[in-house]
Design a protein around this motif. Structure first.
Motif, mmCIF file in Angstrom:
data_model
loop_
_atom_site.group_PDB
_atom_site.id
_atom_site.type_symbol
_atom_site.label_atom_id
_atom_site.label_comp_id
_atom_site.label_asym_id
_atom_site.label_seq_id
_atom_site.Cartn_x
_atom_site.Cartn_y
_atom_site.Cartn_z
ATOM 1 N N GLU A 84 0.866 -1.168 0.000
ATOM 2 C CA GLU A 84 0.000 0.000 0.000
ATOM 3 C C GLU A 84 0.910 1.227 0.000
ATOM 4 O O GLU A 84 1.651 1.467 0.956
ATOM 5 C CB GLU A 84 -0.947 0.011 1.201
ATOM 6 N N ALA A 85 0.867 1.967 -1.094
ATOM 7 C CA ALA A 85 1.681 3.180 -1.216
ATOM 8 C C ALA A 85 1.020 4.299 -0.429
ATOM 9 O O ALA A 85 -0.104 4.706 -0.740
ATOM 10 C CB ALA A 85 1.816 3.563 -2.676
ATOM 11 N N CYS A 124 6.914 11.443 5.483
ATOM 12 C CA CYS A 124 7.788 10.469 4.845
ATOM 13 C C CYS A 124 6.933 9.555 3.978
ATOM 14 O O CYS A 124 5.715 9.505 4.113
ATOM 15 C CB CYS A 124 8.551 9.647 5.896
ATOM 16 N N LEU A 125 7.563 8.809 3.107
ATOM 17 C CA LEU A 125 6.845 7.770 2.376
ATOM 18 C C LEU A 125 6.686 6.552 3.275
ATOM 19 O O LEU A 125 7.516 6.295 4.154
ATOM 20 C CB LEU A 125 7.588 7.399 1.096
ATOM 21 N N LEU A 126 5.626 5.786 3.024
ATOM 22 C CA LEU A 126 5.300 4.653 3.887
ATOM 23 C C LEU A 126 4.696 3.541 3.041
ATOM 24 O O LEU A 126 3.859 3.802 2.172
ATOM 25 C CB LEU A 126 4.314 5.115 4.969
ATOM 26 N N ASN A 127 5.129 2.321 3.278
ATOM 27 C CA ASN A 127 4.549 1.146 2.624
ATOM 28 C C ASN A 127 3.880 0.291 3.689
ATOM 29 O O ASN A 127 4.545 -0.289 4.541
ATOM 30 C CB ASN A 127 5.616 0.338 1.883
ATOM 31 N N ASP A 128 2.559 0.240 3.638
ATOM 32 C CA ASP A 128 1.776 -0.543 4.592
ATOM 33 C C ASP A 128 1.567 -1.942 4.004
ATOM 34 O O ASP A 128 0.538 -2.236 3.400
ATOM 35 C CB ASP A 128 0.437 0.154 4.848
ATOM 36 N N GLY A 160 -3.197 6.160 4.480
ATOM 37 C CA GLY A 160 -3.969 5.172 3.758
ATOM 38 C C GLY A 160 -3.482 5.112 2.322
ATOM 39 O O GLY A 160 -2.772 6.008 1.837
ATOM 40 N N THR A 161 -3.862 4.052 1.624
ATOM 41 C CA THR A 161 -3.403 3.845 0.250
ATOM 42 C C THR A 161 -3.746 5.041 -0.626
ATOM 43 O O THR A 161 -4.875 5.537 -0.620
ATOM 44 C CB THR A 161 -4.054 2.587 -0.341
ATOM 45 N N VAL A 162 -2.744 5.509 -1.383
ATOM 46 C CA VAL A 162 -2.933 6.627 -2.302
ATOM 47 C C VAL A 162 -3.278 6.055 -3.677
ATOM 48 O O VAL A 162 -2.464 5.347 -4.279
ATOM 49 C CB VAL A 162 -1.669 7.489 -2.388
ATOM 50 N N SER A 163 -4.460 6.350 -4.153
ATOM 51 C CA SER A 163 -4.883 5.910 -5.482
ATOM 52 C C SER A 163 -5.552 7.062 -6.212
ATOM 53 O O SER A 163 -6.353 7.793 -5.631
ATOM 54 C CB SER A 163 -5.859 4.734 -5.397
ATOM 55 N N GLY A 164 -5.224 7.216 -7.483
ATOM 56 C CA GLY A 164 -5.851 8.222 -8.318
ATOM 57 C C GLY A 164 -7.015 7.646 -9.096
ATOM 58 O O GLY A 164 -7.340 6.452 -8.981
ATOM 59 N N SER A 179 -2.143 -0.076 -4.836
ATOM 60 C CA SER A 179 -2.006 -1.431 -4.283
ATOM 61 C C SER A 179 -2.179 -2.437 -5.401
ATOM 62 O O SER A 179 -2.829 -2.164 -6.420
ATOM 63 C CB SER A 179 -3.064 -1.683 -3.198
ATOM 64 N N LEU A 180 -1.597 -3.618 -5.215
ATOM 65 C CA LEU A 180 -1.787 -4.686 -6.194
ATOM 66 C C LEU A 180 -3.222 -5.190 -6.190
ATOM 67 O O LEU A 180 -3.727 -5.652 -7.218
ATOM 68 C CB LEU A 180 -0.817 -5.832 -5.910
ATOM 69 N N LEU A 181 -3.880 -5.112 -5.052
ATOM 70 C CA LEU A 181 -5.288 -5.478 -4.971
ATOM 71 C C LEU A 181 -6.086 -4.741 -6.040
ATOM 72 O O LEU A 181 -6.933 -5.344 -6.731
ATOM 73 C CB LEU A 181 -5.827 -5.144 -3.582
#
Length: 403
Positions: A189-190, A219-223, A337-341, A349-351
């Motif tokens: 999750e970016a 900061c950047l975070l990968n959940d 939380g996941t960043v999605s456009g 996310s790959l999901l």
């Protein structure tokens, strides 16, 4: 070329100056560093040599003392560092080290960790995947409050740390009973993480207008997420073991003061907000941040999520996190939380990118639905800076290893 003569337009030039913690190769001693180009300044040693009043904040093995010092100190230290790198260059030249000659560490001691669910695009995608027949892909509460969960601070790790494939219970809808074993649907999750500096008193909410008094930087975070473990466990209390095995953050914390040119208004609000979340008022923190994120698997870019599309801002998240009287502590970390456009190539996310495995990604080294052992995931990002220059955010790298 001296290390302070970075090339024009370098995203880690003197307009940026992110903070980290490093040790020199062969030494166990950690100290605060400030990045400039492809070098790091030993900020503590420089402060001591210059007889700076900020040596007590910088000559430390963690950013926590600086975080706790507050906004005035943050601004004063930043001005001092800028002056050192522009008018006192010769005096600090000996305190620079090439990044290749240092080891970067987790830059602060993480207190509490909270993760949110703030992208409407992500939430709608997830809703359509798992509730395709629902009248509305969003849950009824989504437009009224920033949904979140409490994570595990002890498994927050710095970029470059291997991620061991987690094991847990999983059960497909057609299985008669759950089984135990390594996750077979390991995901990313970016996200963007926000780092709290100044604590708050228990029982005292933090208002929207107080965001910059408490939050030092981002900061950047990968959940990392084990989707199969998560799917079986999350009803009724939400994420647990499917999330708590690892969360990766960048080694560099970008101060909010470096991101003034990246501030943007959030998306249009479609529902009236309760007063403590209403960011249309005169005292509210204005908007979000224009951060351009890139997600790569084994060096191949698979997505470029835009942070400017996030519906809930970091200030709203902080206000909601404390509105019940929960206190802040120095070193608290909360994820966006996941960043999605809105576009297929902007999903974080790959999901979403594979639509729960239905549409595999075509990579140079083969197809992917979810992560395989040996895969290396890299998150990187930049933001608009002064005069058109970019502000670089430290990347987050993680390699999947077998459990």
């Amino acid at each position: 070329m001296p290390p302070f003569d970075v090339s024009e337009g370098d995203p880690f030039g003197p307009h940026n100056l992110p903070y980290g913690v490093f040790s020199r190769v062969g030494s166990a001693e950690r100290t605060v560093g400030v990045r400039l180009g492809d070098h790091v300044l030993d900020a503590g040693a420089a402060a001591l040599a210059l007889d700076s009043p900020y040596a007590s904040l910088l000559a430390r093995p963690s950013l926590n003392p600086l975080l706790a010092a507050g906004r005035t100190a943050w601004s004063d230290v930043r001005r001092a560092l800028t002056a050192w790198m522009t008018v006192r260059q010769e005096e600090i030249a000996g305190f620079f080290h090439p990044l290749s000659a240092v080891t970067l560490h987790l830059p602060f001691e993480v207190a509490d960790y909270v993760d949110f669910y703030a992208s409407e695009n992500h939430a709608r995608n997830v809703g359509q995947i798992f509730r395709p027949d629902a009248a509305d892909s969003l849950t009824p509460n989504w437009k009224h409050l920033p949904i979140g969960y409490h994570g595990r601070s002890g498994t927050v790790v710095v970029s470059g740390t291997d991620v061991v494939r987690p094991s847990g219970q999983r059960k497909a809808p057609t299985d008669p009973a759950p089984v135990f074993g390594p996750s077979v649907r390991l995901d990313i999750e970016a996200e963007v993480g926000f780092v709290v500096g100044v604590p708050s008193a228990m029982g005292t909410p933090v208002g929207l207008g107080e965001f910059r008094e408490h939050v030092f930087g981002l900061c950047l975070l990968n959940d990392w997420s084990a989707r199969d473990v998560q799917a079986w466990e999350y009803v009724p209390l939400g994420p647990f073991l499917g999330k708590s095995f690892a969360t990766s953050v960048s080694a560099w914390i970008t101060p909010l003061d470096a991101l003034e040119h990246a501030r943007v208004a959030p998306p249009r609000r479609t529902h009236a907000l309760l007063p403590y979340l209403d960011d249309a008022g005169p005292d509210a923190e204005p908007g979000g941040y224009d951060l351009r994120i890139s997600v790569a698997i084994n060096g191949h870019v698979v997505s470029e999520p835009p942070f400017s599309t996030m519906y809930w801002t970091a200030a709203q998240q902080l206000a909601h996190m404390t509105v019940n009287g929960a206190s802040l502590r120095t070193g608290d970390l909360y994820g966006s939380g996941t960043v999605s456009g809105p576009e297929a190539g902007q999903r974080g996310s790959l999901l979403e990118l594979t639509w729960n495995g239905r549409d595999p990604l075509e990579l140079p080294d083969g197809k992917r639905t979810f992560l395989e052992d040996g895969d290396v995931v890299t998150l990187s990002a930049w933001a608009p800076g002064p005069g058109g220059v970019r502000v670089g955010l430290g990347e987050v790298v993680g390699r999947i290893v077998a459990g």
